[in-house]
Design a protein around this motif. Structure first.
Motif, PDB file in Angstrom:
ATOM      1  N   GLY A  20       0.775  -1.235   0.000  1.00 14.11           N
ATOM      2  CA  GLY A  20       0.000   0.000   0.000  1.00 14.11           C
ATOM      3  C   GLY A  20       0.806   1.283   0.000  1.00 14.11           C
ATOM      4  O   GLY A  20       0.251   2.362   0.192  1.00 14.11           O
ATOM      5  N   TYR A  21       2.112   1.199  -0.215  1.00 19.28           N
ATOM      6  CA  TYR A  21       2.961   2.389  -0.248  1.00 19.28           C
ATOM      7  C   TYR A  21       3.293   2.752  -1.688  1.00 19.28           C
ATOM      8  O   TYR A  21       3.139   1.935  -2.600  1.00 19.28           O
ATOM      9  N   ASP A  22       3.776   3.983  -1.895  1.00 18.14           N
ATOM     10  CA  ASP A  22       4.127   4.423  -3.240  1.00 18.14           C
ATOM     11  C   ASP A  22       5.318   3.639  -3.780  1.00 18.14           C
ATOM     12  O   ASP A  22       5.370   3.296  -4.950  1.00 18.14           O
ATOM     13  N   ASN A  23       6.298   3.393  -2.916  1.00 22.00           N
ATOM     14  CA  ASN A  23       7.514   2.665  -3.278  1.00 22.00           C
ATOM     15  C   ASN A  23       8.274   2.343  -1.997  1.00 22.00           C
ATOM     16  O   ASN A  23       7.812   2.655  -0.899  1.00 22.00           O
ATOM     17  N   TYR A  24       9.439   1.749  -2.144  1.00 19.98           N
ATOM     18  CA  TYR A  24      10.240   1.372  -0.971  1.00 19.98           C
ATOM     19  C   TYR A  24      10.598   2.594  -0.124  1.00 19.98           C
ATOM     20  O   TYR A  24      10.511   2.559   1.103  1.00 19.98           O
ATOM     21  N   ASP A  25      11.021   3.692  -0.779  1.00 27.44           N
ATOM     22  CA  ASP A  25      11.413   4.889  -0.033  1.00 27.44           C
ATOM     23  C   ASP A  25      10.274   5.410   0.840  1.00 27.44           C
ATOM     24  O   ASP A  25      10.496   5.841   1.970  1.00 27.44           O
TER      25      ASP A  25
END
Length: 84
Positions: free
Chosen positions: A48-53
């Motif tokens: 559910g996050y934009d990317n790892y960062d």
């Protein structure tokens, strides 16, 4: 004229990685990427996050806590059982 049919499919250059937690050994799943970082991005998006960062900034994911193991490509035919 550009002929896209001569290019390999995008997944041709990808590696499948099994991602697991180093401490518990729990397998989080298999994710594809050209690089390990791409696979971590896919894991983060799946969570559910934009990317790892994005997940790292929120303190929810740290690659130092994860093991990424390349999954060998399947090169043989599936096993046959019975008369099939």
């Amino acid at each position: 004229m550009f002929n896209a049919s001569i290019l390999p499919p995008p997944e041709a250059n990808m590696t499948t990685y099994e991602i697991s937690n180093k401490a518990s050994g729990h397998v989080l799943g298999e994710y594809q990427g050209v690089t390990e970082r791409d696979a971590l991005d896919a894991l983060a998006r799946d969570a559910g996050y934009d990317n790892y960062d994005d997940a790292y900034r929120q303190g929810l994911m740290d690659e130092n806590d994860l093991t990424l193991s390349p999954v060998p490509p399947v090169t043989s035919s599936p096993a046959r059982y019975g008369r099939g």
